[in-house]
Motif scaffolding. Structure first.
Motif, mmCIF file in Angstrom:
data_model
loop_
_atom_site.group_PDB
_atom_site.id
_atom_site.type_symbol
_atom_site.label_atom_id
_atom_site.label_comp_id
_atom_site.label_asym_id
_atom_site.label_seq_id
_atom_site.Cartn_x
_atom_site.Cartn_y
_atom_site.Cartn_z
ATOM 1 N N PHE A 53 0.829 -1.211 0.000
ATOM 2 C CA PHE A 53 0.000 0.000 0.000
ATOM 3 C C PHE A 53 0.862 1.258 0.000
ATOM 4 O O PHE A 53 2.012 1.236 0.447
ATOM 5 N N GLY B 177 -12.213 -6.198 18.582
ATOM 6 C CA GLY B 177 -11.122 -5.799 17.678
ATOM 7 C C GLY B 177 -10.258 -6.945 17.189
ATOM 8 O O GLY B 177 -10.706 -8.086 17.055
ATOM 9 N N ASN C 232 -12.068 0.095 11.712
ATOM 10 C CA ASN C 232 -13.523 0.342 11.788
ATOM 11 C C ASN C 232 -14.260 -0.848 12.403
ATOM 12 O O ASN C 232 -15.220 -0.681 13.149
HETATM 13 C C1 FAD Z 1 0.530 -2.299 8.468
HETATM 14 C C2 FAD Z 1 -0.926 -2.225 8.846
HETATM 15 C C3 FAD Z 1 -1.784 -1.459 8.093
HETATM 16 C C4 FAD Z 1 -3.124 -1.368 8.441
HETATM 17 N N1 FAD Z 1 -3.918 -0.530 7.726
HETATM 18 C C5 FAD Z 1 -5.191 -0.343 8.113
HETATM 19 C C6 FAD Z 1 -5.967 0.659 7.493
HETATM 20 O O1 FAD Z 1 -5.499 1.376 6.620
HETATM 21 N N2 FAD Z 1 -7.249 0.834 7.914
HETATM 22 C C7 FAD Z 1 -7.777 0.078 8.916
HETATM 23 O O2 FAD Z 1 -8.952 0.285 9.269
HETATM 24 N N3 FAD Z 1 -7.052 -0.870 9.544
HETATM 25 C C8 FAD Z 1 -5.777 -1.090 9.184
HETATM 26 N N4 FAD Z 1 -5.007 -1.984 9.849
HETATM 27 C C9 FAD Z 1 -5.626 -2.786 10.930
HETATM 28 C C10 FAD Z 1 -5.789 -1.963 12.218
HETATM 29 O O3 FAD Z 1 -4.553 -1.391 12.563
HETATM 30 C C11 FAD Z 1 -6.291 -2.864 13.341
HETATM 31 O O4 FAD Z 1 -7.412 -3.595 12.898
HETATM 32 C C12 FAD Z 1 -6.686 -2.059 14.574
HETATM 33 O O5 FAD Z 1 -5.600 -1.318 15.051
HETATM 34 C C13 FAD Z 1 -7.197 -2.986 15.666
HETATM 35 O O6 FAD Z 1 -7.487 -2.248 16.813
HETATM 36 P P1 FAD Z 1 -7.432 -2.933 18.239
HETATM 37 O O7 FAD Z 1 -7.831 -1.893 19.220
HETATM 38 O O8 FAD Z 1 -8.190 -4.189 18.218
HETATM 39 O O9 FAD Z 1 -5.910 -3.356 18.452
HETATM 40 P P2 FAD Z 1 -4.598 -2.456 18.525
HETATM 41 O O10 FAD Z 1 -4.726 -1.236 17.720
HETATM 42 O O11 FAD Z 1 -3.468 -3.373 18.249
HETATM 43 O O12 FAD Z 1 -4.561 -2.014 20.054
HETATM 44 C C14 FAD Z 1 -4.297 -2.939 21.087
HETATM 45 C C15 FAD Z 1 -3.783 -2.163 22.283
HETATM 46 O O13 FAD Z 1 -3.697 -3.036 23.398
HETATM 47 C C16 FAD Z 1 -2.470 -2.821 24.065
HETATM 48 N N5 FAD Z 1 -2.161 -4.078 24.770
HETATM 49 C C17 FAD Z 1 -1.878 -5.283 24.213
HETATM 50 N N6 FAD Z 1 -1.694 -6.208 25.174
HETATM 51 C C18 FAD Z 1 -1.857 -5.575 26.348
HETATM 52 C C19 FAD Z 1 -1.792 -6.004 27.704
HETATM 53 N N7 FAD Z 1 -1.535 -7.277 28.018
HETATM 54 N N8 FAD Z 1 -1.993 -5.088 28.669
HETATM 55 C C20 FAD Z 1 -2.266 -3.802 28.369
HETATM 56 N N9 FAD Z 1 -2.343 -3.340 27.101
HETATM 57 C C21 FAD Z 1 -2.154 -4.222 26.107
HETATM 58 C C22 FAD Z 1 -1.497 -2.458 22.943
HETATM 59 O O14 FAD Z 1 -0.373 -1.756 23.430
HETATM 60 C C23 FAD Z 1 -2.388 -1.602 22.056
HETATM 61 O O15 FAD Z 1 -2.382 -0.256 22.430
HETATM 62 C C24 FAD Z 1 -3.644 -2.098 9.546
HETATM 63 C C25 FAD Z 1 -2.783 -2.885 10.313
HETATM 64 C C26 FAD Z 1 -1.428 -2.933 9.990
HETATM 65 C C27 FAD Z 1 -0.516 -3.734 10.857
#
Ligand code: FAD
Length: 434
Positions: free
Chosen positions: A228, A304, A319
């Motif tokens: 990308f 998530g 999203n």
């Molecule tokens: C290279 C890349 C490109 C992407 N591009 C897109 C895009 O363009 N658009 C899109 O919508 N999505 C995209 N995604 C996907 C998106 O980033 C994820 O789906 C999204 O961030 C998921 O959110 P989350 O809150 O579930 O997890 P995360 O964003 O991973 O957040 C998890 C949080 O939990 C914390 N955590 C983990 N374990 C513990 C623990 N034991 N104790 C306390 N805290 C903890 C972490 O530090 C983190 O802050 C991309 C992902 C990657 C890797």
């Protein structure tokens, strides 16, 4: 650690955890949120496209102060071979609407902002605090968490796990299995800085307009994956990712792929003269519907990436994370209002609510795609080569008549992939796409 008992503990301050914590606090629940990073966003990686609709349903006026880079007015899809690409562009001035549909963002800044809203709503956030395990009562019901802080336990009626793809808490507690190398991608990403006027002239943009390029083909060297390129205000995000088991089999490195992608003759001019200031790597759960773990149980809910909520076909993740977080939060509020406990039976309401959203509908629709892509590597090598060669035959004016060119293209496809192969692939793709 904290003596009070909370209505809910949220693990993680990514989009899913923030959405859940915000939704519950706004409805008056007492919420503790734990984040292992130094600050929210410090550990997070994304492309990154923000889909406005999911956030609007949580914070309707987010555009007033959220750190947004550019709103996307043009989408390009590139099928690449080693020297060229066949592309599709969609560009529309309609995307210059008052409330744009998609934005590029920088996650470290965006997560900090989102977390600010969460704290304003009344959530107690503790950073640099890693949750190490779930605490259970003698009946096995989750009643709180243990952290890496001194005497670090905290208690709540429910624990929401928004810990991301590498969800060790859920894994260690036996709530979900270890990640499988063929259902998770490893992506690497760099941020290349350039003056905004240069970005605007290279990508044909004015003001805060932005472009998104999604790319597939020989850039992944026969592995299942994509690349990308996204425009920010003063930087370009560029990345590439492939399924982990493919890296293991091929012996290729993610940074090696990214270097080759950057050197591609169609990409190099876009980055010319830029300064790379950031490099990051992260996993993406790409197993889809069939890789989803159990989503709730006595005293816990998963949201998530930890629940595999990523639509890899459309590159949507944040999203789905925000939507599952919001719906988990709403379910907890609903139970609280009815004075019902967070038992497994009652939390089935979370899944019932999710089923009515695009999240489950899309993941179910594409449930066969991960397997299809994994078993049909010609999609990433043979077809891009055939397509780009066909384009070259077609567009090169060299004295060969057009009927002969048509024949040549058709023959190349038959030689490259045989007629039964072509028909079989079309059939399998159509079946998986349904
Ligand atoms: C290279 C890349 C490109 C992407 N591009 C897109 C895009 O363009 N658009 C899109 O919508 N999505 C995209 N995604 C996907 C998106 O980033 C994820 O789906 C999204 O961030 C998921 O959110 P989350 O809150 O579930 O997890 P995360 O964003 O991973 O957040 C998890 C949080 O939990 C914390 N955590 C983990 N374990 C513990 C623990 N034991 N104790 C306390 N805290 C903890 C972490 O530090 C983190 O802050 C991309 C992902 C990657 C890797």
């Amino acid at each position: 650690m904290i003596k009070d008992k909370f209505d809910a503990i949220v693990v993680g301050a990514g989009p899913s955890g923030n959405a859940a914590a915000y939704t519950m606090a706004k409805q008056g629940l007492k919420v503790l949120q734990l984040e292992r990073g130094e600050y929210p966003g410090s550990k997070n990686v994304q492309g990154a496209i923000l889909y406005a609709d999911a956030l609007e349903k949580i914070i309707p006026d987010f555009r007033e102060d959220a750190p947004l880079e550019r709103h996307v007015i043009e989408q390009r899809l590139w099928t690449m071979d080693d020297t060229s690409y066949v592309g599709m562009h969609y560009r529309s001035d309609d995307f210059n609407e008052e409330n744009p549909n998609r934005y590029t963002i920088i996650r470290a800044q965006f997560d900090k902002w989102f977390s600010g809203k969460v704290r304003e709503a009344g959530v107690v956030l503790l950073c640099e605090t890693t949750v190490t395990e779930l605490l259970r009562d003698p009946q096995g019901r989750v009643i709180g968490v243990r952290t890496d802080r001194e005497g670090g336990t905290a208690f709540a009626d429910i624990v929401i796990l928004g810990e991301g793809v590498n969800g060790l808490v859920g894994q260690r507690s036996g709530l979900r299995p270890e990640l499988k190398p063929d259902t998770v991608a490893l992506a690497v990403k760099e941020m290349h800085f350039l003056p905004r006027e240069v970005i605007e002239s290279r990508f044909n943009l004015t003001g805060n307009e932005g472009v998104v390029i999604e790319a597939m083909g020989t850039i992944t060297d026969g592995m299942t994956g994509t690349g990308f390129i996204y425009t920010n205000q003063e930087s370009i995000s560029i990345g590439i990712g492939c399924i982990v088991s493919d890296f293991a089999e091929s012996g290729r490195t993610p940074y090696g792929l990214l270097e080759a992608f950057k050197r591609h003759p169609s990409v190099r001019p876009l980055l010319e003269g830029s300064e790379c200031k950031e490099y990051a790597a992260h996993l993406i759960p790409e197993g889809g519907y069939n890789a989803m773990p159990q989503l709730f149980g006595d005293g816990w809910i998963v949201v998530g990436d930890a629940g595999q909520f990523v639509n890899a076909v459309h590159r949507e993740g944040s999203n789905l994370a925000m939507t599952t977080g919001r719906i988990a939060g709403e379910t907890v509020v609903w139970l609280k209002r009815r004075r019902e406990v967070a038992s497994e039976a009652n939390l089935a309401e979370y899944q019932r609510r999710l089923e009515a959203t695009f999240v489950m509908k899309d993941l179910r629709k594409y449930r066969r795609i991960p397997d299809f892509l994994h078993r049909n590597k010609q999609i990433f090598g043979t077809y891009p080569r055939l397509l780009t060669a066909a384009a070259q035959t077609w567009f090169r004016v060299d004295g060969v008549d057009k009927r002969a060119k048509e024949k040549q293209i058709f023959q190349a496809f038959r030689n490259g992939r045989s007629l039964p192969g072509l028909i079989g692939d079309a059939f399998k793709l159509a079946r998986s796409w349904r």
